[in-house]
Design a protein around this motif. Structure first.
Motif, PDB file in Angstrom:
ATOM      1  N   VAL A  77       0.842  -1.089   0.209  1.00  0.00           N
ATOM      2  CA  VAL A  77       0.051   0.059   0.050  1.00  0.00           C
ATOM      3  C   VAL A  77       0.786   1.302  -0.029  1.00  0.00           C
ATOM      4  CG1 VAL A  77      -1.807   1.246   1.255  1.00  0.00           C
ATOM      5  CG2 VAL A  77      -2.005  -1.286   1.084  1.00  0.00           C
ATOM      6  N   LEU A  78       0.569   2.140  -0.993  1.00  0.00           N
ATOM      7  CA  LEU A  78       1.351   3.306  -0.842  1.00  0.00           C
ATOM      8  C   LEU A  78       0.417   4.632  -0.350  1.00  0.00           C
ATOM      9  CD1 LEU A  78       3.564   5.329  -1.952  1.00  0.00           C
ATOM     10  CD2 LEU A  78       2.538   5.284  -4.252  1.00  0.00           C
ATOM     11  N   CYS A  79       1.114   5.032   0.495  1.00  0.00           N
ATOM     12  CA  CYS A  79       0.510   6.136   1.086  1.00  0.00           C
ATOM     13  C   CYS A  79       1.255   7.624   0.680  1.00  0.00           C
ATOM     14  CB  CYS A  79       0.590   6.309   2.797  1.00  0.00           C
ATOM     15  SG  CYS A  79      -0.064   4.780   3.411  1.00  0.00           S
ATOM     16  N   TRP A  80       0.435   8.740   0.674  1.00  0.00           N
ATOM     17  CA  TRP A  80       1.044  10.121   0.174  1.00  0.00           C
ATOM     18  C   TRP A  80       0.131  11.224   0.443  1.00  0.00           C
ATOM     19  CZ3 TRP A  80      -1.260   7.105  -3.599  1.00  0.00           C
ATOM     20  CH2 TRP A  80      -2.071   7.755  -4.483  1.00  0.00           C
ATOM     21  N   ARG A  81       0.364  12.211   0.645  1.00  0.00           N
ATOM     22  CA  ARG A  81      -0.373  13.444   0.764  1.00  0.00           C
ATOM     23  C   ARG A  81      -0.117  14.462  -0.603  1.00  0.00           C
ATOM     24  NH1 ARG A  81      -0.332  16.617   5.836  1.00  0.00           N
ATOM     25  NH2 ARG A  81       2.178  16.347   6.093  1.00  0.00           N
ATOM     26  N   TRP A  82      -1.012  14.974  -1.274  1.00  0.00           N
ATOM     27  CA  TRP A  82      -0.838  16.063  -2.291  1.00  0.00           C
ATOM     28  C   TRP A  82      -1.626  17.284  -2.169  1.00  0.00           C
ATOM     29  CZ3 TRP A  82      -1.894  12.828  -7.569  1.00  0.00           C
ATOM     30  CH2 TRP A  82      -3.199  11.993  -7.191  1.00  0.00           C
ATOM     31  N   TRP A  83      -1.544  18.385  -3.061  1.00  0.00           N
ATOM     32  CA  TRP A  83      -2.138  19.387  -3.125  1.00  0.00           C
ATOM     33  C   TRP A  83      -1.870  20.067  -4.447  1.00  0.00           C
ATOM     34  CZ3 TRP A  83      -0.545  24.356  -4.213  1.00  0.00           C
ATOM     35  CH2 TRP A  83      -0.980  25.501  -3.650  1.00  0.00           C
ATOM     36  N   ILE A  84      -2.946  20.766  -4.663  1.00  0.00           N
ATOM     37  CA  ILE A  84      -3.066  21.485  -6.086  1.00  0.00           C
ATOM     38  C   ILE A  84      -3.670  22.672  -5.858  1.00  0.00           C
ATOM     39  CG2 ILE A  84      -2.777  19.237  -7.236  1.00  0.00           C
ATOM     40  CD1 ILE A  84      -5.937  20.240  -7.958  1.00  0.00           C
ATOM     41  N   ASP A  85      -3.164  23.672  -6.775  1.00  0.00           N
ATOM     42  CA  ASP A  85      -3.876  24.959  -6.909  1.00  0.00           C
ATOM     43  C   ASP A  85      -5.291  24.554  -7.499  1.00  0.00           C
ATOM     44  OD1 ASP A  85      -2.326  26.886  -6.029  1.00  0.00           O
ATOM     45  OD2 ASP A  85      -1.217  27.209  -7.843  1.00  0.00           O
ATOM     46  N   ALA A  86      -5.477  23.871  -8.532  1.00  0.00           N
ATOM     47  CA  ALA A  86      -6.417  23.430  -9.457  1.00  0.00           C
ATOM     48  C   ALA A  86      -6.327  22.441 -10.331  1.00  0.00           C
ATOM     49  CB  ALA A  86      -7.275  25.038 -10.009  1.00  0.00           C
ATOM     50  N   SER A 179      -5.049  13.177   1.806  1.00  0.00           N
ATOM     51  CA  SER A 179      -4.342  12.024   2.076  1.00  0.00           C
ATOM     52  C   SER A 179      -4.726  11.146   1.351  1.00  0.00           C
ATOM     53  CB  SER A 179      -4.463  11.714   3.603  1.00  0.00           C
ATOM     54  OG  SER A 179      -3.602  12.593   4.294  1.00  0.00           O
ATOM     55  N   GLU A 180      -4.046  10.177   0.653  1.00  0.00           N
ATOM     56  CA  GLU A 180      -4.538   9.172  -0.435  1.00  0.00           C
ATOM     57  C   GLU A 180      -3.813   7.724   0.248  1.00  0.00           C
ATOM     58  OE1 GLU A 180      -6.662   9.928  -2.262  1.00  0.00           O
ATOM     59  OE2 GLU A 180      -6.452  12.034  -2.923  1.00  0.00           O
TER      60      GLU A 180
END
Length: 233
Positions: A77-86, A179-180
């Motif tokens: 299982v891969l965990c990660w966090r991400w963020w985008i403007d749009a 979070s994914e």
């Protein structure tokens, strides 16, 4: 001291922890596919209160990649966090002209020759002559799309050796950290059949070359864990 910290992180399944502002740290490197578009720019900085890898794409495309050694039988299982403007408004994952994403996580595999047909091996050889040796035998792309529902899975418009999996979609969560969690081994089985080959590389990207758009994304806390383990907070 640094080597000890890196060994400890590897033992705990960490593949992406970004703590020091500045250029991407080793073993991360920028990989340009095709070299026609200018490269996306990467740097470690603070986004939304989190120290993370920032990707800024302006009509550009590049991966920020690193080699990995992960036992997917133990930690699939891969965990990660991400963020985008749009999200990329003009994107369309069904076509080459629309194959852009504000953020994506790319996981690459080596497969034994016995797991691929002669035709597949021939096409991969051509792709590597055209685009370079970084073209993998198979790849999963977890993308932040603009329109398709989470869970949508489609072949890449460029190659059937890559699958696109929508992990986040639309603008509802834009401007905040999300979070994914993805079961890479199970996703590989659904995409290509059988058990995964050797996981060789993980990469992050923001790409906008096909649509001529701009995007900005952030990535943090990439870690492989067991199915019964929680992702880091």
């Amino acid at each position: 001291m640094i080597a000890t910290a890196l060994l400890l992180a590897a033992a705990q399944g960490w593949v992406g922890r970004f703590t020091t502002p500045g250029p991407p740290p080793a073993p991360w490197r920028v990989v340009r596919i095709g070299k026609k578009a200018p490269p996306t720019r990467f740097r470690v900085t603070k986004l939304g209160g989190v120290t993370a890898m920032e990707a800024v794409a302006v009509k550009s495309m590049a991966l920020l990649a690193r080699p990995v050694t992960v036992d997917l039988a133990a930690t699939p299982v891969l965990c990660w966090r991400w963020w985008i403007d749009a999200p990329v408004a003009a994107a369309d994952m069904r076509s080459k002209r629309g194959d852009d994403y504000a953020a994506r996580i790319y996981v690459a595999f080596d497969l034994p020759d016995s797991a691929m047909s002669r035709g597949t091996r021939f096409k991969l050889g051509i792709a590597r002559r055209l685009f370079g040796s970084d073209v993998p035998d198979a790849a999963l792309n977890y993308v932040w799309d603009n329109r398709h529902p989470v869970g949508t899975t489609l072949p890449s418009a460029y190659t059937d050796r890559a699958r696109l999996i929508v992990a986040e979609t639309g603008s509802t969560q834009a401007g905040r950290w999300v979070s994914e969690r993805a079961d890479v081994a199970a996703d590989f089985g659904r995409a290509f059949g059988g058990v995964p080959g050797k996981l060789t590389q993980i990469a992050i990207a923001s790409d906008t070359d096909n649509t001529g758009s701009s995007a900005r994304a952030g990535f943090a806390d990439l870690q492989f864990v067991g199915r019964d383990q929680r992702c880091p907070a």
